[in-house]
Scaffold this active site. Structure first.
Site, PDB file in Angstrom:
ATOM      1  N   ASP A 415      63.439  78.508 -24.744  1.00 46.02           N
ATOM      2  CA  ASP A 415      63.621  79.841 -25.308  1.00 46.02           C
ATOM      3  C   ASP A 415      64.084  80.822 -24.223  1.00 46.02           C
ATOM      4  OD1 ASP A 415      63.614  81.791 -27.243  1.00 46.02           O
ATOM      5  OD2 ASP A 415      61.511  81.557 -27.779  1.00 46.02           O
ATOM      6  N   GLU A 418      68.294  85.294 -21.791  1.00 42.25           N
ATOM      7  CA  GLU A 418      69.401  86.235 -22.019  1.00 42.25           C
ATOM      8  C   GLU A 418      69.292  87.516 -21.180  1.00 42.25           C
ATOM      9  OE1 GLU A 418      68.280  83.994 -25.760  1.00 42.25           O
ATOM     10  OE2 GLU A 418      67.221  85.558 -24.620  1.00 42.25           O
ATOM     11  N   ASP A 481      66.457  84.803 -33.653  1.00 39.44           N
ATOM     12  CA  ASP A 481      65.507  85.542 -34.481  1.00 39.44           C
ATOM     13  C   ASP A 481      66.205  86.217 -35.664  1.00 39.44           C
ATOM     14  OD1 ASP A 481      63.792  84.748 -32.546  1.00 39.44           O
ATOM     15  OD2 ASP A 481      63.546  86.720 -31.616  1.00 39.44           O
TER      16      ASP A 481
END
Length: 760
Positions: A415, A418, A481
């Site tokens: 995960d 970024e 998401d």
């Protein structure tokens, strides 16, 4: 980034200089260098006090031509750089005819007339694909002293642009301004987790901008007949990639930047997670797993999200001892049930984690210019960032993961990656602006490399959120998401199709949506969509995604489509092998399969799953769905109903069906086993033959579920009212004509051929 104020003026503070003509040429056998003044030069005095651009042209691979434009060559060249495993040096050939220079690579030609105003013209098959004209090559400075290199390539009438990574905006990028800059922006914004500076068009070519930092695109949005791309740098490099078909463009691009690894077949099954911030322990996990088994829903992978670790300590890779006092025993018990295990990780080290002091002491964490460790409180309190440019830090990080693999974890959800700062100093001296996008590549590369080392080729697998060019080598990626409604479901699909057109072979999404809780209707429709994706994972944020929370019919739908996916496993794994070999994705925008159909060029609510299955998810409360059927007679795989195209179709579906259409002249293999995605696929396989025209023939390969190679091969040909089949399969097999209720013919083991009636 826009530099102009309309067509005639520049924006305040901006000054542009464009290549005006070819002033001089240095031509070699395989490359040419053009020297371009930024104004017409008719006498020697005009060469003074004026820039000269250096434009190098070469071919790194057949059908690919590179162009590098440099203003000042003396600037420091700091990394990182995209790795180009498919790049060579001398794939092109330079030829000269008077004033005309050509660089030829395969069917692609770059043509320059040195006696005419500046124009780089890319041609193939006797037609112009695109060109860089009077404003196509140059640089801009602004009032703050920044220097941008830019390129502009022409768009033809009706030319449509796709790609640029996983973008949730409209699939066709014309009219959009796009920044290639990693961001954690969700699926309902113009930001993207997976930014890829590669686009392709419906005119036979693609363009890869070889710059890992921020690339700013204006896709017919500043100069409406141009795709403009710019970087804050002294040099700009791009590659024009010929097709001519979209599949061939993607294949050439991924040959240059890296092809996807082949995920293991077990990953095709259903994944279930604990969800993000929900309460769970081993009893909760067992309740989920037992509940799925009691309801006849086979699971392949169970995933532990964030809180398998202690709060405030992500990531320290230590099981929360209060919640999981016996992790090794728990994982062993889960694996005895045939489950694979996935664990959530990220590249951040919270200050409370015992790894923080260790990483700071050893120099494994990213630092500021003053030597202090970079930290902030967004996400985890006082968190720092692992510096993957430091080989020792990479080994330290993967060493912690190696312990988890020894405990029984099979793969990782990588995960984040970024929000990477630019006010830092990297161990290897990399440029922070260029590292912002590239960081995720190093992160996923390190984890995937560990899995390949520990588990072996063909068993390594990630579930990654962020990526950039080349990241397709480390599958699988998921869509980030999203909300839990039909609009979010549709925007997720747009993102996945855009990513596939950017060279990524495998893609997934959170079934049911991530944020919020879906209605039972949304959940059931998302289950259909999710189990007809390359990889399928039930996941949420603050609520569980076990199907019985959404009603008994949700359980039935989840069961039916999980079993369907298991039976389709040989077909899907064959599509995965194609993605591995060619880069063409498993989930394909319609334009990839039907490039000559103008309607297919703009479709973003349906897709092809492999070569032969059309999927149109249902995005409405009442089950109404509109979808487009290309030419020919298509057969619904679930109902047997035939639809003839080309035309638009409007239907209404209950929760047990949707438009899942088999292509004309297709043969879809069904495994006999429906309880597991991995089985002896060729043993008792059922071949479903759909709308075979007279004279049609197909060769069908059933791959091995474990390891490389083929399990069986069938050749089918229709001659009049007969269907002739030959095979090398040593197993019993079946052949069904038409839909699920069509005529079934069974053949015993070792039957090498059959000659069957084929009624119209």
């Amino acid at each position: 980034m826009k530099f102009t104020d309309g067509y005639w003026l520049m924006r305040p503070g901006c000054t542009a200089r464009y290549a005006a003509e070819v002033g001089d040429v240095r031509a070699e056998d395989h490359r040419m260098t053009l020297y371009a003044p930024v104004k017409h030069v008719s006498r020697r005095g005009q060469t003074l006090n004026s820039p000269l651009l250096t434009v190098e042209c070469w071919s790194p691979a057949e059908g690919v031509i590179g162009v590098r434009t440099t203003h000042h060559a003396g600037s420091a060249r700091r990394g990182p750089e995209f790795a180009l495993p498919g790049a060579g040096e001398n794939a092109g050939k330079v030829r000269r005819d008077g004033a005309v220079l050509e660089l030829v690579s395969g069917e692609l030609t770059l043509r320059v007339d040195t006696e005419q105003p500046w124009r780089l013209e890319f041609t193939a098959g006797g037609r112009v694909l695109t060109s860089a004209g009077e404003r196509g090559t140059g640089f801009v400075t602004d009032g703050e002293g920044r220097h941008y290199m830019l390129g502009q390539l022409s768009l033809g009438v009706g030319e449509l642009v796709y790609g640029l990574g996983e973008r949730f905006t409209p699939l066709v990028k014309n009219g959009q301004s796009v920044d290639i800059w990693q961001a954690d922006g969700g699926t309902n914004s113009e930001q993207a987790y997976k930014n890829v500076p590669f686009h392709l068009t419906n005119r036979g070519y693609g363009v890869f901008v070889n710059h890992p930092g921020r690339v700013s695109y204006e896709v017919g949005s500043e100069s409406v007949g141009q795709v403009q791309f710019s970087v804050e740098d002294q040099s700009l490099e791009y590659f024009v990639v010929h097709g001519p078909t979209p599949k061939e463009i993607v294949a050439r691009y991924t040959a240059l930047t890296g092809r996807p690894a082949l995920p293991p077949a077990w990953a095709l099954g259903l994944w279930l997670t604990t969800s993000f911030t929900t309460e769970y322990d081993e009893a909760t996990v067992n309740r989920f797993i037992d509940g799925m088994a009691e309801r006849g829903i086979p699971l392949s992978v169970f995933h532990f999200d964030c809180f398998w670790m202690r709060e405030y300590q992500w990531s320290d890779f230590m099981w929360d001892a209060e919640t999981f006092p016996d992790p090794e025993g728990m994982l062993a018990r889960l694996k005895q049930q045939g489950l694979r295990i996935s664990a959530w990780i990220n590249p951040y080290i919270a200050q409370k984690s015992h790894l923080f002091d260790e990483g700071m002491r050893e120099g494994y964490l990213v630092r500021r210019a003053d030597g202090s460790v970079w930290q902030w409180d967004l996400w985890q309190a006082g968190m720092a960032l692992v510096d993957f440019t430091n080989p020792a830090a990479r080994d330290w990080y993967t060493g912690k993961l190696r312990i988890l693999l020894a405990q029984g974890v099979d793969c990782f959800k990588t995960d984040f990656g970024e929000r990477i700062p630019t006010d830092v100093v990297w161990h290897d001296g990399s440029d922070p602006e260029r590292m912002h996008n590239y960081y995720t590549h190093l992160y996923n590369q390190a984890v995937f490399g560990l899995l390949r080392e520990e588990r072996g080729e063909g068993e390594a697998l990630l579930f990654a959120r962020s990526a950039t060019a080349g990241g397709q080598q480390y599958p699988v990626h998921w869509g980030g998401d999203c909300e839990s409604h039909f609009g979010a479901m549709a925007e997720s699909l747009r993102g996945g199709l855009s990513l596939g057109l950017s060279g990524f072979g495998f893609w997934s999404h959170d079934i049911g949506g991530f944020e919020g809780t879906p209605t039972p209707t949304v959940f059931k429709r998302w289950v259909q969509f999710g189990l007809l994706s390359s990889h399928s994972r039930l996941h949420g944020s603050k609520s569980y995604r076990v199907p019985w929370d959404y009603g008994e019919e949700a359980v039935e739908v989840t069961r039916e489509f999980t079993l369907l996916k298991h039976r389709l496993a040989p077909y899907l794994h064959r599509a995965a092998q194609q993605a591995h070999a060619t880069g063409v994705p498993v989930m394909r925008a319609m334009v990839l399969e039907f490039p000559d159909d103008p309607t297919a060029a703009v479709l973003d609510r349906q897709y092809m799953l492999g070569d032969d299955l059309l999927v149109a998810p249902v995005f409405s409360e009442d089950g109404t769905v509109e979808y487009y059927v290309p030419d020919g007679t298509w057969t619904n795989l679930l109902t047997g109903v035939q639809v003839t195209g080309p035309r638009w179709v409007r239907e209404q579906h209950g929760f047990h069906t949707l438009p899942l259409l088999a292509r004309p002249d297709s043969v879809i293999p069904f495994a006999a086993e429906d309880q597991n995605p991995v089985s002896a696929w060729a043993d008792g396989a059922e071949l479903r033959v759909h709308a075979f025209a007279d004279g049609a023939e197909r060769t069908l390969v059933i791959p091995r579920a474990e390891g490389p190679g083929e399990a069986a091969r069938f050749h089918l040909r229709r001659d009049g009212d007969r269907l002739r089949i030959t095979t090398d399969s040593p197993h019993p097999w079946q052949l069904r004509l038409g839909g699920p209720d069509g005529t079934l013919h069974t053949r015993p083991a070792g039957t090498p051929a059959a000659d069957l009636p084929y009624p119209d």
